[in-house]
Enzyme design. Structure first.
Site: not given
Ligand SMILES: Cc1ncc(C[n+]2csc(CCOP(=O)(O)OP(=O)(O)O)c2C)c(N)n1
Ligand SMILES: [Mg+2]
Lengths: 269, 331
Positions: B96, B71
């Site tokens: 965010f 962000e």
């Molecule tokens: C700073 C921030 N920006 C956006 C989000 C929204 N968000 C939640 S999980 C995620 C994807 C992250 O990828 P990953 O942790 O690798 O997901 P997974 O492999 O567990 O599906 C996002 C963008 C967040 N939680 N924190």
């Protein structure tokens, strides 16, 4: 416990994850299913901890950075004896201790609040620095996701851990190649994570993230390294164990409905 | 009574009122804006579906940038593009952006005075089940403290579309707060809207109190006004969708007419709409004020309606506050 017994526990954890997220009607199944072995290895074979005395000062600390996979953490904590299994099904409900993302002070065994990504490693580095100041010998473990490697703040902490040669710190990366908007290599390419951590002066290991023995052995090796923090890149399959979820980023943050949950539990038998 | 010139939907108090979320309006309006203005570009931080810009990314792939979960970079990259001449919209969850990247927004967007538009989604309690660390109840406070920044919390779907379309043209750093939940669409395409101008959406003959609200709470305030009318309490309801620059003229006039004010918002009491209104009235025409807002606490996991109820942001709470402020007025 034998590797077979631990693998069996991981399977039970997966069933709990499906039941919890289905009941809640929202949550993050793909990542949660993928980290079952990492968390079982931690709580059953790696961490020096006592579920009967969660505040024990000399305990190893575990920081969950990618807080959205907390259903897996809650299920393992409960299975290890931190709290009654019955509470699992209160996930995400008003007044529940099992918040949609972990909240410090809410539940025994939760060291910190997380969910907003890229903030866990910094806190783990803080604990590693503070405990070393006091001459403590317990270890700090942190689990992060590959998506969190998009965050600059994560890499700031990576730099700092190397600067202070935090050998008491071990980082697990859930390298499952997915995030919300798609495959990590399409959203923001990360390869080669191995080479990146090498260049950042960490001790780097890569393992099959579903092989509990390999995970435990990698941690043993890390304990023999005295001048670097260790990262264990765990190659995992998101949605592991449920065929229609495996490797599909669409299951990052979608709850299985009743029928899907039934099918999933069938496969996990 | 609803003033005719407001052109609110005829279904305003009917069960069958149309429902849509304000985030959906962002997606629709951006595609519409892009058709006539090729400077409009969209950037997101791994949240294109949730912030409803997936459609834009498919229709205008060459004008869409995915930055990943980053962000701070989202803000600074958008600043660079705006500085060059584009009109970037950046989308993420409010917690965010502008939560995490506040300083990048302050320095590279506000201080630079470049026209980046910040869409803060899932604001207020609308991150519901995700819990307290995803619920942004501070965005109005942190954004209205920032020079050069325009801050808008539209009341419904129609109004959000207008806010986005006006932001395309206003040449200013602009923050637009939107929500995840569907909510009643009580304004119409013909309802008046201008950033910076508050609207009187309910006006009785001899109003004794002015209810000043923003976002989803404007509709809740209309419901309260209707109930109060039955109880013989006459009032004004003001849709104060723009928190900054706030419409001092309408606020002062309403205080002079009624002598008592209630503010309503899905935000912390500290620093939000209630604070902004209080600043105007303390300086110009002090009257008793009650604030319906979140009282210095974090959110938690729960359904949206459960949280709104627990934190006292419903019609009943507005009516209660009106009675309180009337008691104070009559001392
Ligand atoms: C700073 C921030 N920006 C956006 C989000 C929204 N968000 C939640 S999980 C995620 C994807 C992250 O990828 P990953 O942790 O690798 O997901 P997974 O492999 O567990 O599906 C996002 C963008 C967040 N939680 N924190
Ligand atoms: Mg991932």
């Amino acid at each position: 416990m034998t590797a077979q017994e631990l693998t069996k526990i991981a399977k039970e954890i997966r069933k709990d994850i499906i039941r919890m997220i289905n009941k809640a009607g929202s949550g993050h199944p793909a990542g949660s299913l993928g980290v079952a072995e990492i968390l079982v290895a931690l709580y059953y074979a790696i961490l020096n901890h006592d579920p009967k005395e969660p505040d024990w000062y000399e305990r190893d600390r575990f920081i969950l950075s990618n807080g959205h996979v907390c259903p897996a953490h809650y299920a393992v904590l409960s299975s290890a004896g931190y709290f009654d299994r019955k509470e699992l099904l209160t996930l995400r409900k008003l007044g529940s201790k099992l918040q949609g993302h972990p909240l410090r002070g809410n539940l025994l065994g939760i060291e910190t609040t997380s969910g907003p990504l890229g903030e866990g490693l910094g806190q783990a580095v803080g604990m590693a620095l503070a405990s070393r100041m006091d001459g403590k010998h317990f270890r700090i473990y942190c689990l992060t996701s590959d998506g969190e490697h998009d965050c600059g703040s994560h890499w700031e902490a990576v730099l700092l851990a190397a600067k202070y040669k935090l050998a008491n710190l071990t980082l697990f990366v859930d390298r499952n190649n997915i995030q919300i908007d798609g495959k990590t290599e399409n959203v923001l390419p990360l390869d080669s994570l191995f080479d990146k951590y090498m260049a950042f002066n960490w001790n780097v290991k890569e393992v099959d993230g579903h092989d509990i023995v390999a995970i435990v052995n990698a941690v043993k090796e890390a304990k023999g390294v005295y001048d670097k923090p260790t990262v264990i890149i765990c190659k995992t399959t998101p949605g592991k164990g449920v065929s229609f979820m495996e490797d599909r980023f669409e299951w990052h943050g979608k709850a299985p409905n009743d029928e899907e949950a039934r099918l999933a539990l069938e496969e996990l038998k | 009574m609803i003033p005719k010139e407001q052109k609110l939907t005829k279904k305003v108090f009917q069960k069958g009122i149309d429902m849509k979320s304000t985030r959906d309006a962002v997606g629709e309006a951006l595609i519409e804006a892009a058709r006539t203005n090729d400077r409009v570009v969209v950037l997101t931080a791994d949240l294109k579906e949730s912030t409803r810009v997936k459609g834009f990314s498919e229709e205008y792939p060459e004008r869409f940038i995915e930055v990943g979960v980053a962000e701070q970079t989202l803000a600074s990259v958008a600043s660079g593009m705006a500085n060059y001449g584009k009109i970037p919209f950046i989308t993420s969850f409010a917690i965010f952006s502008p939560g995490r990247n506040w300083e990048q927004i302050r320095t590279t967007i506000a201080l630079n005075d470049v026209p980046v538009k910040i869409i803060g989604a899932h604001a207020g309690f609308s991150a519901g089940l995700d819990g307290g660390n995803h619920q942004c109840l501070e965005d109005l406070a942190i954004m209205r403290a920032m020079p050069n920044m325009i801050v808008v919390a539209p009341a419904d779907f129609e109004e959000t579309k207008k806010a986005v379309l006006e932001a395309v043209k206003n040449r200013k750093p602009t923050y637009i707060r939107v929500q995840r939940e569907v909510q009643p669409i009580f304004t119409s395409a013909k309802s008046p809207f201008k950033i910076g101008r508050a609207e009187v959406v309910w006006e009785d003959k001899n109003p004794q109190v002015a209810i000043i609200a923003c976002g989803a709470q404007v509709y809740e305030s209309l419901l309260a006004a209707k109930d109060l009318e039955k109880k013989g309490i006459e009032c004004l309801v003001i849709n104060c969708h723009t928190i900054k620059p706030i419409d001092e003229r309408v606020i002062i006039r309403s205080a002079k007419t009624t002598g008592a004010v209630v503010t309503v918002e899905e935000h912390q009491q500290n620093g939000g709409l209630g604070s902004a209104v209080s600043e105007v009235l303390a300086k110009n025409f002090p009257v008793p004020i009650e604030m319906v807002a979140v009282k210095d606490s974090f959110g938690e996991s729960g359904k949206y309606e459960e949280l709104i109820k627990k934190h006292g942001l419903r019609k009943e709470n507005i009516i209660e506050a009106v009675k309180e402020v009337l008691k104070r007025k009559n001392i």
